[in-house]
Motif scaffolding. Sequence first.
Motif, PDB file in Angstrom:
ATOM      1  N   UNK A 233       0.833  -1.219   0.000  1.00  0.00           N
ATOM      2  CA  UNK A 233       0.000   0.000   0.000  1.00  0.00           C
ATOM      3  C   UNK A 233       0.861   1.260   0.000  1.00  0.00           C
ATOM      4  N   UNK A 235       4.155   1.453  -0.723  1.00  0.00           N
ATOM      5  CA  UNK A 235       5.308   1.386  -1.632  1.00  0.00           C
ATOM      6  C   UNK A 235       6.634   1.251  -0.889  1.00  0.00           C
ATOM      7  N   UNK A 324       3.290  -7.367  -8.319  1.00  0.00           N
ATOM      8  CA  UNK A 324       2.801  -6.185  -7.616  1.00  0.00           C
ATOM      9  C   UNK A 324       2.162  -5.277  -8.660  1.00  0.00           C
ATOM     10  N   UNK A 325       0.915  -4.872  -8.443  1.00  0.00           N
ATOM     11  CA  UNK A 325       0.266  -4.026  -9.446  1.00  0.00           C
ATOM     12  C   UNK A 325       0.913  -2.646  -9.504  1.00  0.00           C
ATOM     13  N   UNK A 326       0.652  -1.941 -10.585  1.00  0.00           N
ATOM     14  CA  UNK A 326       1.151  -0.588 -10.715  1.00  0.00           C
ATOM     15  C   UNK A 326       0.521   0.291  -9.634  1.00  0.00           C
ATOM     16  N   UNK A 327       1.202   1.357  -9.234  1.00  0.00           N
ATOM     17  CA  UNK A 327       0.604   2.269  -8.251  1.00  0.00           C
ATOM     18  C   UNK A 327      -0.677   2.905  -8.783  1.00  0.00           C
ATOM     19  N   UNK A 328      -1.486   3.418  -7.862  1.00  0.00           N
ATOM     20  CA  UNK A 328      -2.730   4.098  -8.226  1.00  0.00           C
ATOM     21  C   UNK A 328      -2.439   5.189  -9.250  1.00  0.00           C
ATOM     22  N   UNK A 330      -1.425   4.897 -12.282  1.00  0.00           N
ATOM     23  CA  UNK A 330      -0.512   4.550 -13.365  1.00  0.00           C
ATOM     24  C   UNK A 330      -1.140   3.443 -14.197  1.00  0.00           C
ATOM     25  N   UNK A 331      -1.166   3.616 -15.500  1.00  0.00           N
ATOM     26  CA  UNK A 331      -1.733   2.575 -16.368  1.00  0.00           C
ATOM     27  C   UNK A 331      -0.837   2.386 -17.575  1.00  0.00           C
ATOM     28  N   UNK A 332       0.473   2.338 -17.362  1.00  0.00           N
ATOM     29  CA  UNK A 332       1.379   2.203 -18.484  1.00  0.00           C
ATOM     30  C   UNK A 332       1.305   0.800 -19.044  1.00  0.00           C
ATOM     31  N   UNK A 334       2.960  -1.962 -21.130  1.00  0.00           N
ATOM     32  CA  UNK A 334       4.295  -2.280 -21.627  1.00  0.00           C
ATOM     33  C   UNK A 334       4.233  -3.655 -22.262  1.00  0.00           C
TER      34      UNK A 334
END
Lengths: 337, 167
Positions: A233, A235, A324-328, A330-332, A334
Amino acid sequence: MRNSNSNKVLRGLLRSKIFRFTGVLTLLFLLIQCIGPAVTNAPVTHPLQAPADVAGILKRACYDCHSNETRTNLLTGLAPFSWYIARDVNKARARFNFSTFDTLSPAEQQGFIWEMVNMVLDGKMPLATYKAVHAEARLTAGDISVLKAYAASLNPSVYHDSLAIRAAGEQRRAAPYVAVRHPDHLPAASNGVAYSSIKDYRNWQVISTTNRFDNNRSIRIIYGNAIAANAVRNNRIKPWPEGSIIVKVVWDIIEEKNGDILPGRFNNVQMMIKDSRRYKQSAGWGFAKFTGAGLVPYGKDASFNAACFNCHKAASEYGYVFNIPLPDGQTVAVNQL
Amino acid sequence: MKNIIYYLGILMLLTGCNSSKSKSVKRSLFNPGGKKVYTVFANRLDKTMSVVYGDKIEWVAADSSGQPEPRFLDGAVLEVVTYAQQDNKYWYGSYINGPVQCVELLEHKVANGQPGRHAVAADINSDTDHWQYRLIAGESPIGSHPGADRIRQRIRQIRAKRAVFFP
């Protein structure tokens, strides 16, 4: 008169500190050519079998270290440069060797191909020091697309796989129902990582869900204990706090043409526990895998921990934890083909 | 010398505790309120990934061998959390959940106080009327004002997802 002057100059030179120092260095340099590791090329016995475009890229960028066809030049034979080159080459060949690649099973080969692609995508391979000297080893976006497409071609989808469906059904019918496992009967891996640490994981926080389309087609739920969940949560994952425990439950998948990815047979439970005093060689992480309904621990001896860590190095930016999902926010996207 | 130490101290104060960049990075994790994972599924064409949590479920063995099947008690719930599919940043070959797209709730209601029935696949169609559908958050995959038929279809679609096997 001239001779006595020349002798004086020569004697002065021999006595000078700079000359003596240079002489010692030269002598040392000549001596070290006779010691230390050297690159030698064993025969190519079972070379990689791959399409010409794939093989061409790998030969250009990888073969000098990862095969028995290391090209020799001035530096490969000149100590101390040859020592570092030999160290890198021996380490690379120990990981996998394209000259004996075909001795591996298809599953093992697929595993290494996917690992190669990911090491390239992460910028970890080819080594930066190698690319600095070998411009031809710098992979283009087109090269990477070829490698990704090749990896994907090794593991195509199989829709409504009757074998997978049957295996799931048989497991449900045959596996003895265990409501609560006796604490004395909980398994432990040979490196000391114990299932007892995670026996209540179903009450823990779900951190993520993943599914794979590589050589390990599966769907997963990743749980974290309270320490791990808070680390995610906030980071604080580089490094993870001591006592963090991650659990990954893995099911084989049943793929359907409408896009559905459904859980089939239960495959295994994997775990990572952060204990830096105990697992110094793997950044503090102890790994374990318990396979099948009987939760059979993986690994004949504790050395498997290093093999797990080798793969997890690709996730070093996430403290060696992959899922681990991307931080809130962020929707990059790749890794698009 | 004293001045050097003084200035070094100020420099350390200004730079040493500055971890605001990492502190501002947060990850929200869905709180299922004590419910446990019931099943998980995904759809690669829709690019979604779903985790289903359940509560008030009894597990009853059909016979002496094999795994028990779920029996939904009165008030049992299935909470479906659907995420956007994302590439897994550090492993090409894997997808991971992105932001939450929607949270749907199915609640099992039994008429006239009758006990809950076994939830086996064959009962899905006739069992549909015992379930209520509610959108808790986000955009429902069946639209903002779905008709009864679409709701029943969605209930059947969710109920058709079998519970996963936990060892």
